[in-house]
Design a protein around this motif. Structure first.
Motif, short mmCIF file in Angstrom:
data_model
loop_
_atom_site.label_atom_id
_atom_site.label_comp_id
_atom_site.label_asym_id
_atom_site.label_seq_id
_atom_site.Cartn_x
_atom_site.Cartn_y
_atom_site.Cartn_z
N ASP A 217 0.83 -1.20 0.00
CA ASP A 217 0.00 0.00 0.00
C ASP A 217 0.87 1.25 0.00
OD1 ASP A 217 -2.20 1.60 0.07
OD2 ASP A 217 -2.61 1.33 2.21
N LYS A 218 1.95 1.18 0.80
CA LYS A 218 2.86 2.33 0.83
C LYS A 218 3.48 2.59 -0.54
CE LYS A 218 7.34 3.67 2.81
NZ LYS A 218 8.43 3.25 3.71
N GLN A 219 4.00 1.53 -1.15
CA GLN A 219 4.59 1.70 -2.47
C GLN A 219 3.57 2.17 -3.49
OE1 GLN A 219 7.76 1.52 -3.25
NE2 GLN A 219 8.40 0.97 -1.16
N SER A 220 2.31 1.62 -3.37
CA SER A 220 1.26 2.02 -4.30
C SER A 220 0.92 3.49 -4.15
CB SER A 220 0.02 1.15 -4.08
OG SER A 220 -1.04 1.57 -4.90
N ARG A 221 0.81 3.94 -2.86
CA ARG A 221 0.50 5.37 -2.66
C ARG A 221 1.64 6.26 -3.16
NH1 ARG A 221 -2.31 5.74 3.35
NH2 ARG A 221 -4.15 4.44 2.86
N ILE A 222 2.86 5.81 -2.90
CA ILE A 222 4.00 6.61 -3.38
C ILE A 222 3.98 6.70 -4.90
CG2 ILE A 222 6.52 6.62 -3.58
CD1 ILE A 222 6.65 5.47 -0.77
N LEU A 223 3.73 5.55 -5.56
CA LEU A 223 3.71 5.55 -7.02
C LEU A 223 2.54 6.38 -7.55
CD1 LEU A 223 4.65 1.83 -7.75
CD2 LEU A 223 6.10 3.84 -7.97
N ARG A 224 1.34 6.26 -6.87
CA ARG A 224 0.20 7.07 -7.33
C ARG A 224 0.47 8.56 -7.15
NH1 ARG A 224 -3.10 2.94 -4.96
NH2 ARG A 224 -3.30 4.21 -3.07
N ALA A 225 1.07 8.93 -5.98
CA ALA A 225 1.39 10.34 -5.77
C ALA A 225 2.41 10.83 -6.79
CB ALA A 225 1.92 10.54 -4.35
N GLU A 226 3.41 9.98 -7.06
CA GLU A 226 4.41 10.37 -8.06
C GLU A 226 3.78 10.52 -9.43
OE1 GLU A 226 8.19 11.47 -9.27
OE2 GLU A 226 7.45 11.07 -7.25
N ALA A 227 2.88 9.57 -9.77
CA ALA A 227 2.21 9.66 -11.07
C ALA A 227 1.31 10.89 -11.15
CB ALA A 227 1.39 8.38 -11.31
N GLU A 228 0.59 11.19 -10.04
CA GLU A 228 -0.27 12.37 -10.05
C GLU A 228 0.56 13.65 -10.17
OE1 GLU A 228 -3.83 14.37 -7.32
OE2 GLU A 228 -2.80 12.51 -6.70
N ARG A 229 1.71 13.66 -9.45
CA ARG A 229 2.57 14.84 -9.55
C ARG A 229 3.09 15.02 -10.97
NH1 ARG A 229 8.00 16.22 -9.08
NH2 ARG A 229 8.60 14.02 -9.05
N GLN A 230 3.55 13.92 -11.57
CA GLN A 230 4.02 14.00 -12.95
C GLN A 230 2.89 14.43 -13.90
OE1 GLN A 230 7.05 13.71 -14.10
NE2 GLN A 230 8.02 13.18 -12.14
N ALA A 231 1.65 13.89 -13.64
CA ALA A 231 0.53 14.25 -14.51
C ALA A 231 0.20 15.73 -14.38
CB ALA A 231 -0.69 13.40 -14.16
N ARG A 232 0.23 16.24 -13.12
CA ARG A 232 -0.06 17.67 -12.94
C ARG A 232 1.02 18.54 -13.60
NH1 ARG A 232 -2.31 18.27 -6.72
NH2 ARG A 232 -4.25 17.06 -7.02
N ILE A 233 2.27 18.10 -13.43
CA ILE A 233 3.36 18.87 -14.06
C ILE A 233 3.19 18.89 -15.57
CG2 ILE A 233 5.85 18.87 -14.50
CD1 ILE A 233 6.24 17.85 -11.65
N LEU A 234 2.92 17.70 -16.14
CA LEU A 234 2.74 17.63 -17.60
C LEU A 234 1.52 18.42 -18.05
CD1 LEU A 234 3.62 13.87 -18.23
CD2 LEU A 234 5.04 15.86 -18.67
N LYS A 235 0.41 18.36 -17.25
CA LYS A 235 -0.79 19.12 -17.61
C LYS A 235 -0.53 20.62 -17.56
CE LYS A 235 -5.65 19.65 -16.40
NZ LYS A 235 -6.74 19.22 -15.48
N ALA A 236 0.19 21.05 -16.47
CA ALA A 236 0.50 22.48 -16.37
C ALA A 236 1.42 22.94 -17.51
CB ALA A 236 1.16 22.77 -15.02
N GLN A 237 2.41 22.07 -17.83
CA GLN A 237 3.29 22.42 -18.94
C GLN A 237 2.51 22.47 -20.25
OE1 GLN A 237 6.43 19.54 -18.85
NE2 GLN A 237 7.47 20.48 -17.08
#
Length: 389
Positions: A217-237
């Motif tokens: 669960d920890k790894q999944s949350r970390i990966l989901r947060a990382e993916a969401e951060r990357q998605a937001r960065i890419l969306k903002a860019q």
């Protein structure tokens, strides 16, 4: 003549009897005891032996092989006053046939009685539990006593075995109950031990499972947060690039005040679209838009007739944005395009003025009032001659 034949026959018969008496055949592993006039003379060895007829006599034939004698069950009392029935087997061998013949009259019966008395002496010093569990000790003691006692008889006891030791039926029933209780006890202990081990292993497995689940669960949350951060960065860019591209595209097209006002008025009919619209708001900026449209004919102070500036068209993947040459905007095909745009602006101004005249009954203030939506009839736009540049 007859008397002579009778005598001859008697002589022949005597010779035959003499030969029979003087010759004796002894089998292998057998010894014959020869007596002369009732006294021991010699022992006949296996094979053909000659005797003195009518003087020597074979009294006994002794078997020299190892013999096995099974004695019937005998009642023996233990130290704790319990009667047990014991039957035994004796393995013995005659070493000295002369002593076995003359030292004892019946050595088998003597061995049986000696076995019985010795067994009673040995078992009398043991309780029932020791008697049942000490067979080897009893056998060894019994063999030692018998071998020592039968040695002077020319007999050697090789082995003694107790075939069975049978306690009374009541004692057997009690022993079976005790054994059953002991086995039930061991079974209960083993069952409890197995359940304990099973519970320990189950708890350990649940612990490991919970740890692994938490780690996952920890790894999944970390990966989901990382993916969401990357998605937001890419969306903002992407939004930033889109805004930059649109901004550059608008300025690269070099729009003027009239075009912007026309686009503003073009969006007004979309406000009243839909069957459920009962009220729509007329923006206060409509007056400024009309002023902008009027500036297409005469230039209004403070508003440029054409956008100025050096703007580059954005690079598109599907094609390039064509740039309008300012020098050729007033001549050739460019001049015709400008005239056509001005004509469209004039038509839009006329349509807006007609709509404003039809809606003057509502007395629209310059602020942003809310009035019921009316669908004005679209009047025919008047023909306006394009301005000359």
């Amino acid at each position: 003549m007859t008397a002579f034949l009778i005598v001859l026959a008697l002589v022949a018969l005597l010779v035959i009897v003499t030969l029979i008496k003087s010759v004796r055949v002894v089998q292998q592993q057998t010894v014959g005891i020869v007596e002369r006039f009732g006294k021991f003379k010699t022992g006949l060895q296996p094979g053909l032996n000659l005797l003195t007829p009518f003087v020597d006599k074979v009294r006994y034939t002794i078997d020299m092989r190892e013999q096995v004698v099974a004695f019937p069950p005998q009642g023996v009392i233990t130290e704790d006053n319990l009667m047990v029935s014991i039957d035994s087997v004796i393995y013995f061998q005659v070493n000295d046939p002369v002593r076995a013949t003359y030292e004892i009259s019946n050595y088998i019966q003597a061995i049986e009685q000696l076995t019985m008395t010795t067994l009673r002496n040995i078992i009398g010093g043991m309780d029932l539990e020791q008697t049942l569990t000490s067979r080897e000790e009893i056998n060894e003691k019994l063999r030692y006593v018998l071998d020592e006692a039968t040695g002077k008889w020319g007999i050697r006891v090789n082995r003694v075995e107790l075939r069975s030791i049978d306690p009374p039926p009541s004692i057997q029933d009690s022993m079976e109950k005790q054994m059953r209780a002991d086995r039930d006890k061991r079974a209960a202990i083993l069952t409890a031990e197995g359940m304990r081990q099973s519970a320990v292993l189950s708890a350990e497995g649940q612990k490991q499972s919970a740890i692994l689940t938490a780690e996952g669960d920890k790894q999944s949350r970390i990966l989901r947060a990382e993916a969401e951060r990357q998605a937001r960065i890419l969306k903002a860019q992407g939004e930033a690039q889109a805004i930059t591209t649109v901004f550059n595209a608008i300025h690269a097209g070099k729009p003027d005040q009239g075009l912007l006002a026309y686009q503003y008025l073009q969006m007004l009919p979309s406000i009243a679209q839909g069957d459920a619209n009962k009220l729509w708001i007329v923006p206060s900026e409509i007056g400024d838009a009309l002023k902008g449209l009027g500036s297409a004919v005469g230039q209004v102070a403070g508003i440029t007739q054409q956008a100025q500036g050096d703007w580059k068209a954005p690079e598109l993947s599907d094609g390039e944005v064509p740039e309008l040459d300012a020098a050729a905007a007033g001549e050739g095909a460019g001049g015709a395009a400008v005239a056509e745009a001005d004509n469209a602006v004039r038509e839009a101004i006329a349509a807006a003025e007609s709509a404003a005249v039809g809606n003057n009954r509502a007395a629209v203030p310059p602020a942003t009032p809310s009035i019921p939506s009316q669908e004005p009839s679209a009047p025919e736009p008047p023909s306006v001659n394009p301005p000359q540049r």
